[in-house]
Every structure is written in structure tokens, then in C-alpha cells.
Design a protein around this motif. Structure first.
Motif, PDB file in Angstrom:
ATOM      1  N   GLY A   1      21.276  79.078 127.623  1.00  0.00           N
ATOM      2  CA  GLY A   1      20.516  78.096 126.853  1.00  0.00           C
ATOM      3  C   GLY A   1      20.790  78.204 125.376  1.00  0.00           C
ATOM      4  N   GLU A   2      19.902  77.625 124.601  1.00  0.00           N
ATOM      5  CA  GLU A   2      20.074  77.582 123.151  1.00  0.00           C
ATOM      6  C   GLU A   2      18.725  77.385 122.484  1.00  0.00           C
ATOM      7  OE1 GLU A   2      21.115  72.826 122.981  1.00  0.00           O
ATOM      8  OE2 GLU A   2      22.745  74.270 123.180  1.00  0.00           O
ATOM      9  N   PHE A   3      18.700  77.647 121.180  1.00  0.00           N
ATOM     10  CA  PHE A   3      17.511  77.360 120.382  1.00  0.00           C
ATOM     11  C   PHE A   3      17.973  77.036 118.972  1.00  0.00           C
ATOM     12  CE2 PHE A   3      18.281  81.843 119.625  1.00  0.00           C
ATOM     13  CZ  PHE A   3      17.950  82.029 118.291  1.00  0.00           C
ATOM     14  N   ARG A   4      17.039  76.612 118.136  1.00  0.00           N
ATOM     15  CA  ARG A   4      17.329  76.386 116.726  1.00  0.00           C
ATOM     16  C   ARG A   4      16.430  77.275 115.883  1.00  0.00           C
ATOM     17  NH1 ARG A   4      20.195  71.507 116.043  1.00  0.00           N
ATOM     18  NH2 ARG A   4      19.931  70.002 117.738  1.00  0.00           N
ATOM     19  N   ASP A   5      17.002  77.820 114.829  1.00  0.00           N
ATOM     20  CA  ASP A   5      16.154  78.446 113.814  1.00  0.00           C
ATOM     21  C   ASP A   5      15.512  77.329 112.981  1.00  0.00           C
ATOM     22  OD1 ASP A   5      16.394  81.235 114.242  1.00  0.00           O
ATOM     23  OD2 ASP A   5      18.434  81.178 113.448  1.00  0.00           O
TER      24      ASP A   5
ATOM     25  N   GLN B   1      23.819  95.336 119.495  1.00  0.00           N
ATOM     26  CA  GLN B   1      24.328  95.104 120.848  1.00  0.00           C
ATOM     27  C   GLN B   1      24.502  96.448 121.548  1.00  0.00           C
ATOM     28  OE1 GLN B   1      27.715  92.491 121.043  1.00  0.00           O
ATOM     29  NE2 GLN B   1      26.636  90.804 120.063  1.00  0.00           N
ATOM     30  N   LEU B   2      23.455  96.908 122.217  1.00  0.00           N
ATOM     31  CA  LEU B   2      23.471  98.200 122.885  1.00  0.00           C
ATOM     32  C   LEU B   2      24.435  98.178 124.077  1.00  0.00           C
ATOM     33  CD1 LEU B   2      19.636  98.988 122.969  1.00  0.00           C
ATOM     34  CD2 LEU B   2      21.329  99.745 121.289  1.00  0.00           C
ATOM     35  N   ASP B   3      25.054  99.331 124.331  1.00  0.00           N
ATOM     36  CA  ASP B   3      25.926  99.473 125.488  1.00  0.00           C
ATOM     37  C   ASP B   3      25.073  99.525 126.753  1.00  0.00           C
ATOM     38  OD1 ASP B   3      27.369 101.319 127.592  1.00  0.00           O
ATOM     39  OD2 ASP B   3      28.949 100.584 126.265  1.00  0.00           O
TER      40      ASP B   3
ATOM     41  N   ALA C   1      21.592  86.477 121.279  1.00  0.00           N
ATOM     42  CA  ALA C   1      21.850  85.248 120.538  1.00  0.00           C
ATOM     43  C   ALA C   1      23.296  85.298 120.060  1.00  0.00           C
ATOM     44  CB  ALA C   1      20.892  85.131 119.358  1.00  0.00           C
ATOM     45  N   GLY C   2      24.096  84.386 120.539  1.00  0.00           N
ATOM     46  CA  GLY C   2      25.513  84.410 120.209  1.00  0.00           C
ATOM     47  C   GLY C   2      26.291  85.197 121.250  1.00  0.00           C
TER      48      GLY C   2
ATOM     49  N   VAL D   1      22.387  81.170 123.588  1.00  0.00           N
ATOM     50  CA  VAL D   1      21.792  82.398 124.118  1.00  0.00           C
ATOM     51  C   VAL D   1      22.527  82.785 125.396  1.00  0.00           C
ATOM     52  CG1 VAL D   1      19.693  83.493 125.000  1.00  0.00           C
ATOM     53  CG2 VAL D   1      19.553  81.811 123.146  1.00  0.00           C
ATOM     54  N   TYR D   2      22.848  84.079 125.522  1.00  0.00           N
ATOM     55  CA  TYR D   2      23.599  84.574 126.671  1.00  0.00           C
ATOM     56  C   TYR D   2      22.828  85.673 127.390  1.00  0.00           C
ATOM     57  CZ  TYR D   2      27.634  82.126 124.727  1.00  0.00           C
ATOM     58  OH  TYR D   2      28.488  81.164 124.259  1.00  0.00           O
TER      59      TYR D   2
END
Length: 293
Positions: free
Chosen positions: A163-167, A135-137, A149-150, A261-262
Motif C-alpha cells: 500500500g501507500e500513504f501520504r505525509d 532497517q533491522l536484520d 516505508a520505501g 509501504v512494503y
């Protein structure tokens, strides 16, 4: 700063006095009082220690100094108008560099196709894409948009679920692994012992699987290459598996949990149009994949 702003205001008032032909006409055009314009003009001449206009009851005329100063006022006005118009255009037509970061698992299969669609008609957009699972600044790295993701840790950045996805636990199409002894290919962020919970939405059955990874990679594309080559099984996003004819789900009737997903960006006012278009395109792509699964 206030003195500088007063100077710019005085120059604008002077330009309007010249162009409208009188203090009265300038006051009417600017929707202000005659005394305000007159006082501003008087103060301007005092500050410059020169006479800019000679005035009688019937007419006014520029002095030589006034003519030179008027040209500078017009140039200032043109620059200001151009700046305003340019900013308005940038809010309707994307252009220039857009720096975006996303995890390896999302960049090539989701983000890049969405961006190519979004900017297909805008050749002046310059993409600067950063693959990074960390998670880069955003401020430190001059990043305009982060797709993650998350949910991220609290910060000053604006964060919105898009949104969202599934592994999907998958392997090569022609592979026939046994889940008891199948070699597992792990991503760098997965722990030493990997556990998965899968759910069958039709039968409501659950499966708990645990693996000790045999192989480990620090890039999703490497994990993908190993799985395609039959080296073992592992997890990849559903939008990667569903579009790759070389892959198949290990347990096609079972699903893994959804991953939110954000989109994060550092803009607290109006979001630049290029960034907004990127968010919208990625959100649309995630929606399409969610509907398909």
C-alpha cells in the motif's frame, strides 16, 4: 540420516503388519508389494537381533519382545500424527509469538490498530513489537515481519508492496504560523535542511518549501506531541492527521507525494497464518486510508 529414516519406516511397516494381521494385509493397506513389507520386517528383526513375530501359514503372533516394540511403534506413530495435526492447526489458527518491526511513524497509528483487529478473536497470539526507524536484520533479530516505508535493499527476504500513504505538513488546530518563519519540528531521519514539494490536484499548482528545523526528535510520538502543543509544524502520516482533532493541514489543498509501504518476511515456503493475517490487515488499513484521501 538415511539409517534413521529407514528405522522409522521399518517401525511403521511393523506396526501395520501387527494391526492388519498379516504381511499381505499390510501391503494392501500401504499400497506396496508383499515382498517389500516382508523384506523390511526381516531386516528389522536382523537389525534388532530378535524375533518380533512368530508366523504360520494361518496366523501370526507377537513375541514378548515384539509386544514391547509394538508399543513403542504405536507411540512413535501417535507423536508423528500429533505433530502433523498441530502443524495443520497452526496454519489455520494463529498462536504463539509474532515479532514485528515497523517505523515509529507507522507503528502506533497504523500497525497496532490493524493487528488488534486481526487478532481480536485469537487470544493465544503473543505480540512482540519493535519500533525502529532503522532497517533491522530480520534473521539476526528473529523478526517474523517488517513493515517499511520505501523499498528495502535487496536481500533473501520476501518483499511485497502492500500500500501507500501520504505525509501531511501539519500544525496544531489553533496555530496560525507563517510559512516564512514557522518553527519546523523534524524527525531524526530528516536532513539538516528539509525540502518539501507539494501539489494541488485541482489547479495543478506546485509549492516548494524549505525549512531549517528548530526542533528534532527521535520518535514520531514526540514529534506529534510537540506539534499538538503548538511548538511548530512538521510532517505526519495522513492516517495520523486525519484521525487527530488537535491537528490540521498547513496547506489543505496541497498534497505531498505518496510513500510506498512494503511488507518483508524471511519465509520462503508457506507463510505462517499469523504473519499472513498481519500483512492482510495492514494492507487493508492502508487501502482504506488511500481511498479516503
Amino acid at each position: 540420516m538415511q539409517t534413521q529414516m529407514n528405522k522409522l519406516k521399518q517401525m511403521t511397516l511393523f506396526m501395520h503388519v501387527v494391526e492388519t494381521g498379516s504381511i499381505t494385509n499390510a501391503a494392501d493397506k500401504l499400497d506396496t508389494s508383499k515382498s517389500v513389507v516382508s523384506q523390511a520386517l526381516k531386516q528389522l528383526e536382523l537389525d534388532l537381533d530378535t524375533t518380533l513375530l512368530t508366523r504360520t501359514t494361518r496366523r501370526q503372533s507377537l513375541t514378548q519382545s515384539g509386544e514391547h516394540f509394538y508399543q513403542y511403534c504405536c507411540e512413535m506413530h501417535r507423536v508423528a500424527e500429533h505433530a502433523w495435526e498441530e502443524m495443520k492447526v497452526q496454519q489455520t489458527i494463529p498462536k504463539g509469538k509474532i515479532t514485528l518491526t515497523a517505523p515509529n511513524a507507522l507503528m502506533s497509528s497504523l500497525v497496532v490498530p490493524a493487528l488488534l483487529t486481526a487478532y481480536a478473536d485469537y487470544p493465544d497470539v503473543e505480540l512482540n513489537l519493535i519500533n525502529d526507524d532503522n532497517q533491522l536484520d530480520l534473521m539476526e533479530n528473529n523478526i517474523d515481519l517488517a513493515i517499511r516505508a520505501g523499498r528495502s535493499l535487496p536481500s533473501n527476504n520476501k518483499q511485497r508492496r502492500i500500500g501507500e500513504f501520504r505525509d501531511v505538513l501539519c500544525c496544531a488546530k489553533d496555530s496560525d504560523f507563517s510559512l516564512d518563519n514557522a518553527p519546523y519540528i523534524a524527525h531524526q531521519w530528516q536532513p539538516k535542511t528539509v525540502s518539501h514539494e507539494l501539489y494541488n490536484p485541482l489547479t495543478h499548482e506546485t509549492r516548494s518549501l524549505t525549512f531549517s528545523p528548530r526542533h528534532r526528535t527521535n520518535a514520531m510520538q514526540t514529534t506529534l506531541a510537540l506539534i499538538e502543543s503548538g511548538y511548530g509544524l512538521g510532517i505526519l502520516p495522513n492516517f495520523t492527521v486525519s484521525t487527530n482533532p488537535k491537528l490540521k493541514p498547513v496547506l489543505p489543498d496541497f498534497q505531498m507525494p505518496r510513500v510506498n509501504v512494503y511488507a518483508l518476511h524471511p519465509f520462503h515456503g508457506t507463510v505462517p497464518i499469523g504473519v499472513k493475517m498481519a500483512i492482510d490487515a495492514i494492507e487493508s488499513a492502508l487501502h482504506d486510508y488511500t481511498q479516503a484521501t
